[in-house]
Design a protein around this motif. Structure first.
Motif, PDB file in Angstrom:
ATOM      1  N   VAL A  39       0.801  -0.914  -0.060  1.00  0.00           N
ATOM      2  CA  VAL A  39      -0.152   0.095   0.155  1.00  0.00           C
ATOM      3  C   VAL A  39       0.780   1.152  -0.155  1.00  0.00           C
ATOM      4  O   VAL A  39       2.205   1.119   0.365  1.00  0.00           O
ATOM      5  N   ARG A  40       0.299   2.349  -0.371  1.00  0.00           N
ATOM      6  CA  ARG A  40       1.064   3.657  -0.295  1.00  0.00           C
ATOM      7  C   ARG A  40       0.998   4.386   0.966  1.00  0.00           C
ATOM      8  O   ARG A  40       2.091   4.826   1.212  1.00  0.00           O
ATOM      9  N   ASP A  41      -0.021   4.327   1.764  1.00  0.00           N
ATOM     10  CA  ASP A  41      -0.159   4.836   3.066  1.00  0.00           C
ATOM     11  C   ASP A  41      -0.803   3.898   4.126  1.00  0.00           C
ATOM     12  O   ASP A  41      -1.698   3.616   4.309  1.00  0.00           O
ATOM     13  N   ARG A 189      -4.480   8.907 -21.873  1.00  0.00           N
ATOM     14  CA  ARG A 189      -3.200   8.736 -20.906  1.00  0.00           C
ATOM     15  C   ARG A 189      -3.452   7.481 -20.357  1.00  0.00           C
ATOM     16  O   ARG A 189      -2.714   6.745 -20.259  1.00  0.00           O
ATOM     17  N   TYR A 190      -4.683   7.513 -19.559  1.00  0.00           N
ATOM     18  CA  TYR A 190      -4.827   6.214 -18.804  1.00  0.00           C
ATOM     19  C   TYR A 190      -4.691   4.914 -19.583  1.00  0.00           C
ATOM     20  O   TYR A 190      -3.976   4.068 -19.314  1.00  0.00           O
ATOM     21  N   GLY A 191      -5.464   4.968 -20.540  1.00  0.00           N
ATOM     22  CA  GLY A 191      -5.486   3.693 -21.614  1.00  0.00           C
ATOM     23  C   GLY A 191      -4.027   3.498 -22.220  1.00  0.00           C
ATOM     24  O   GLY A 191      -3.516   2.208 -22.249  1.00  0.00           O
ATOM     25  N   SER A 193      -1.110   3.935 -20.869  1.00  0.00           N
ATOM     26  CA  SER A 193      -0.286   3.532 -19.565  1.00  0.00           C
ATOM     27  C   SER A 193      -0.749   2.068 -19.375  1.00  0.00           C
ATOM     28  O   SER A 193       0.095   1.394 -19.155  1.00  0.00           O
ATOM     29  N   LYS A 194      -1.861   1.757 -19.632  1.00  0.00           N
ATOM     30  CA  LYS A 194      -2.338   0.189 -19.472  1.00  0.00           C
ATOM     31  C   LYS A 194      -2.191  -0.560 -20.570  1.00  0.00           C
ATOM     32  O   LYS A 194      -1.690  -1.731 -20.271  1.00  0.00           O
ATOM     33  N   LEU A 195      -1.961   0.026 -22.033  1.00  0.00           N
ATOM     34  CA  LEU A 195      -1.444  -0.615 -23.051  1.00  0.00           C
ATOM     35  C   LEU A 195      -0.228  -0.839 -23.007  1.00  0.00           C
ATOM     36  O   LEU A 195       0.289  -2.073 -23.332  1.00  0.00           O
ATOM     37  N   ASN A 231     -14.011  -1.203  -0.216  1.00  0.00           N
ATOM     38  CA  ASN A 231     -13.157  -1.447   1.045  1.00  0.00           C
ATOM     39  C   ASN A 231     -12.903  -0.175   1.774  1.00  0.00           C
ATOM     40  O   ASN A 231     -12.646  -0.204   2.912  1.00  0.00           O
ATOM     41  N   ARG A 232     -13.069   1.108   1.077  1.00  0.00           N
ATOM     42  CA  ARG A 232     -12.917   2.204   1.356  1.00  0.00           C
ATOM     43  C   ARG A 232     -13.493   3.004   0.926  1.00  0.00           C
ATOM     44  O   ARG A 232     -14.064   2.908  -0.039  1.00  0.00           O
ATOM     45  N   PRO A 233     -13.840   4.284   1.743  1.00  0.00           N
ATOM     46  CA  PRO A 233     -14.628   5.292   1.100  1.00  0.00           C
ATOM     47  C   PRO A 233     -13.879   5.793  -0.129  1.00  0.00           C
ATOM     48  O   PRO A 233     -12.724   5.823  -0.054  1.00  0.00           O
ATOM     49  N   LEU A 247     -11.569   4.573 -11.677  1.00  0.00           N
ATOM     50  CA  LEU A 247     -10.826   3.689 -12.662  1.00  0.00           C
ATOM     51  C   LEU A 247     -11.927   2.842 -13.460  1.00  0.00           C
ATOM     52  O   LEU A 247     -11.673   2.036 -14.250  1.00  0.00           O
ATOM     53  N   ASN A 248     -13.211   3.249 -13.178  1.00  0.00           N
ATOM     54  CA  ASN A 248     -14.108   2.455 -14.234  1.00  0.00           C
ATOM     55  C   ASN A 248     -13.925   2.673 -15.816  1.00  0.00           C
ATOM     56  O   ASN A 248     -13.780   3.807 -16.238  1.00  0.00           O
ATOM     57  N   PRO A 249     -14.138   1.907 -16.639  1.00  0.00           N
ATOM     58  CA  PRO A 249     -13.885   1.877 -17.818  1.00  0.00           C
ATOM     59  C   PRO A 249     -15.132   2.677 -18.353  1.00  0.00           C
ATOM     60  O   PRO A 249     -16.138   2.539 -17.974  1.00  0.00           O
TER      61      PRO A 249
HETATM   62  N1  NAP Z   1     -12.600  -0.293 -11.236  1.00  0.00           N
HETATM   63  C1  NAP Z   1     -13.000  -0.829 -12.386  1.00  0.00           C
HETATM   64  O1  NAP Z   1     -14.123  -1.053 -12.786  1.00  0.00           O
HETATM   65  C2  NAP Z   1     -11.813  -1.514 -13.177  1.00  0.00           C
HETATM   66  C3  NAP Z   1     -11.984  -2.084 -14.439  1.00  0.00           C
HETATM   67  C4  NAP Z   1     -11.016  -2.632 -15.387  1.00  0.00           C
HETATM   68  C5  NAP Z   1      -9.817  -2.498 -14.763  1.00  0.00           C
HETATM   69  N2  NAP Z   1      -9.485  -1.888 -13.231  1.00  0.00           N
HETATM   70  C6  NAP Z   1      -8.095  -2.212 -12.715  1.00  0.00           C
HETATM   71  O2  NAP Z   1      -8.214  -2.812 -11.605  1.00  0.00           O
HETATM   72  C7  NAP Z   1      -7.154  -2.248 -10.580  1.00  0.00           C
HETATM   73  C8  NAP Z   1      -7.736  -1.697  -9.313  1.00  0.00           C
HETATM   74  O3  NAP Z   1      -8.588  -0.664  -9.704  1.00  0.00           O
HETATM   75  P1  NAP Z   1      -9.650  -0.431  -8.577  1.00  0.00           P
HETATM   76  O4  NAP Z   1     -11.093  -0.187  -9.109  1.00  0.00           O
HETATM   77  O5  NAP Z   1      -9.646  -1.372  -7.500  1.00  0.00           O
HETATM   78  O6  NAP Z   1      -9.271   1.106  -8.037  1.00  0.00           O
HETATM   79  P2  NAP Z   1      -8.793   1.775  -6.718  1.00  0.00           P
HETATM   80  O7  NAP Z   1      -9.861   1.206  -5.684  1.00  0.00           O
HETATM   81  O8  NAP Z   1      -8.465   3.125  -6.826  1.00  0.00           O
HETATM   82  O9  NAP Z   1      -7.473   1.216  -6.169  1.00  0.00           O
HETATM   83  C9  NAP Z   1      -6.061   1.638  -6.640  1.00  0.00           C
HETATM   84  C10 NAP Z   1      -5.110   1.182  -5.792  1.00  0.00           C
HETATM   85  O10 NAP Z   1      -3.924   1.638  -6.360  1.00  0.00           O
HETATM   86  C11 NAP Z   1      -3.222   2.185  -5.463  1.00  0.00           C
HETATM   87  N3  NAP Z   1      -1.907   3.381  -5.956  1.00  0.00           N
HETATM   88  C12 NAP Z   1      -2.554   4.187  -6.643  1.00  0.00           C
HETATM   89  N4  NAP Z   1      -1.262   5.171  -6.882  1.00  0.00           N
HETATM   90  C13 NAP Z   1      -0.379   4.428  -6.092  1.00  0.00           C
HETATM   91  C14 NAP Z   1       1.209   4.637  -5.961  1.00  0.00           C
HETATM   92  N5  NAP Z   1       1.768   5.762  -6.479  1.00  0.00           N
HETATM   93  N6  NAP Z   1       1.974   3.863  -5.384  1.00  0.00           N
HETATM   94  C15 NAP Z   1       1.306   2.666  -4.571  1.00  0.00           C
HETATM   95  N7  NAP Z   1      -0.148   2.505  -4.819  1.00  0.00           N
HETATM   96  C16 NAP Z   1      -0.854   3.145  -5.581  1.00  0.00           C
HETATM   97  C17 NAP Z   1      -4.213   3.051  -4.709  1.00  0.00           C
HETATM   98  O11 NAP Z   1      -3.468   3.525  -3.354  1.00  0.00           O
HETATM   99  P3  NAP Z   1      -3.897   4.957  -2.692  1.00  0.00           P
HETATM  100  O12 NAP Z   1      -5.399   4.669  -2.080  1.00  0.00           O
HETATM  101  O13 NAP Z   1      -2.834   5.339  -1.605  1.00  0.00           O
HETATM  102  O14 NAP Z   1      -3.884   5.803  -3.951  1.00  0.00           O
HETATM  103  C18 NAP Z   1      -5.089   1.762  -4.547  1.00  0.00           C
HETATM  104  O15 NAP Z   1      -4.842   1.017  -3.524  1.00  0.00           O
HETATM  105  C19 NAP Z   1      -6.408  -1.103 -11.660  1.00  0.00           C
HETATM  106  O16 NAP Z   1      -5.362  -1.488 -12.202  1.00  0.00           O
HETATM  107  C20 NAP Z   1      -7.260  -0.772 -12.599  1.00  0.00           C
HETATM  108  O17 NAP Z   1      -6.846  -0.203 -13.790  1.00  0.00           O
HETATM  109  C21 NAP Z   1     -10.549  -1.292 -12.629  1.00  0.00           C
END
Ligand code: NAP
Length: 373
Positions: A39-41, A189-191, A193-195, A231-233, A247-249
């Motif tokens: 985790v980051r924090d 930009r996000y896409g 990074s993922k690609l 899991n968190r607010p 991060l929702n598509p």
């Molecule tokens: N949500 C969707 O519908 C969806 C769909 C397709 C793919 N995804 C992929 O699923 C994965 C998880 O997404 P999620 O929806 O669970 O998002 P999320 O709840 O926002 O989780 C993202 C996590 O990444 C951590 N993070 C961000 N920047 C960081 C850094 N610099 N160093 C360390 N940790 C960092 C965040 O920590 P902090 O809280 O400290 O920022 C958080 O724990 C991502 O790779 C996303 O692209 C999500």
């Protein structure tokens, strides 16, 4: 006497929506795995919550460590410490690495301490660096004849909006920091990074397989659109103000999919990460979309272009300072310094993986459109 642990699973973004559920799913399914959540924090509420949820599953070997993916030194410090611990048998070798953390931003953020766009560094460069830096700690597969370790990169359908040269094309040039980007550009930009994460990690995989004796499988897992069973607010950060579910598509890719409960995606990732795989199965590069397997080059087209794959691998090695040389302004170009570094870089990868050497084949990587399963 207690049964010994058989491996370590590392999950980045382990207090995020998906990452925390992956930790819980692994705790439920793999009682003999040491779970190491990054985790980051460490002081955040979400960290306490994931810790409680995992411990509620039952007595588990579980710990939380801090890594900031915006900093290469943070990544390397963690990886070196982990390698030492594996050598000292303080923790078992790494069986699974899930690169789950990611960030989305519609602000032109300041560069990281390493000089990169934080979206590029967090979502692509740091997971790449983490994977390479941990190579020595991955579980070997000498005795079992199966692949010893899996690295899963959590992908996203939004990569269909990405461009391989996005971060080389000077997209920020002449613009002020902190200005707001429109949705289209932020998504691109996000896409991108993922690609790049996906393509670069398959390039690394090829390099490891072709240099021989590397018992690790690297693949991408797109979890589909997932529900925020928080899991968190939702945290509003400076890079994601007022935009929940960031991060929702926004668009679907390849096929229409409904929103999955986050536990469905997490369970599917946990199953994939621990599915036994024969060495021969390494011949196929797999891309997972919500539990279904595809031949990766049918999803990530650049995998058909080996020259560009080599360039991307070199670029990532240079950008993460594993390789030396000056990054060029075009991902398609390979600078002379990068070319001359190729041998050194391959030697470095070989050195990183020395301890893991065991009998594997050196499979051919023929692209194939078919779905694998
Ligand atoms: N949500 C969707 O519908 C969806 C769909 C397709 C793919 N995804 C992929 O699923 C994965 C998880 O997404 P999620 O929806 O669970 O998002 P999320 O709840 O926002 O989780 C993202 C996590 O990444 C951590 N993070 C961000 N920047 C960081 C850094 N610099 N160093 C360390 N940790 C960092 C965040 O920590 P902090 O809280 O400290 O920022 C958080 O724990 C991502 O790779 C996303 O692209 C999500």
């Amino acid at each position: 006497m207690a049964t010994p642990l058989v491996g370590t699973a590392i999950i980045t973004g382990g207090d995020g929506n998906l990452g925390s559920e992956i930790a819980v799913a692994i705790a439920r399914k793999q009682p003999l795995i040491h779970i190491l959540v990054l985790v980051r924090d460490l002081s955040s509420l979400s960290v306490r919550q994931v810790s409680q949820k995992v411990r509620m599953v039952g007595p588990r070997s579980f710990e939380i460590a801090r890594v900031d993916l915006n900093s290469f030194s943070s990544v390397i410090t963690f990886a070196e410490h982990t390698i030492r611990r594996v050598r000292d048998r303080d923790i078992p070798p790494v069986a699974v690495l899930v690169n789950c953390a990611a960030t989305y931003s519609h602000i032109l953020d300041p560069k990281t301490v390493d000089g990169y766009d934080p979206v590029y560094q967090t979502n692509c460069l740091s997971p790449f660096l983490l994977t390479i830096s941990l190579l020595e700690s991955f579980r070997a597969s000498k005795r079992t004849g199966t692949v010893g370790a899996h690295a899963i990169n959590v992908g996203c359908s939004n990569m269909s909006h990405g461009r391989l040269d996005f971060f080389q094309a000077g997209w920020e040039a002449g613009r002020k920091e902190d200005i707001e980007l429109d949705d289209k550009e932020a998504l691109q930009r996000y896409g991108s990074s993922k690609l790049l994460l996906s393509a670069t990690m398959y390039a690394l995989r090829r390099s490891l397989v072709s240099s021989g004796n590397i018992p690790i499988n690297i693949s991408t897992f797109d979890p589909g659109s997932i529900s925020s069973k928080a899991n968190r607010p939702h945290k509003s950060t400076s890079s994601s103000p007022e935009r929940p579910n960031f991060l929702n598509p926004l668009h679907r890719f390849r096929q229409k999919r409904s929103i999955n409960a986050v536990t469905v995606s997490a369970n599917a990732i946990a199953d994939t990460a621990f599915r036994p795989m024969s060495m021969r199965a390494l011949e196929i590069e797999r891309y997972h979309i919500v539990g279904k397997e595809y031949e990766a080059s049918s999803v990530v087209n650049v995998l058909r272009d080996q020259k560009q794959m080599n360039n991307m691998l070199n670029m990532a090695l240079v950008h993460t300072r594993i390789g030396t040389g000056t990054p060029t302004n075009s991902s398609a170009a390979t600078s002379p310094s990068m070319r001359s570094n190729e041998t050194m870089v391959n030697a470095r990868i070989r050195a990183e993986t020395r301890r893991n050497s065991s009998a594997t084949t050196s499979p051919s990587m023929r692209p194939d459109e078919r779905r694998v399963k």
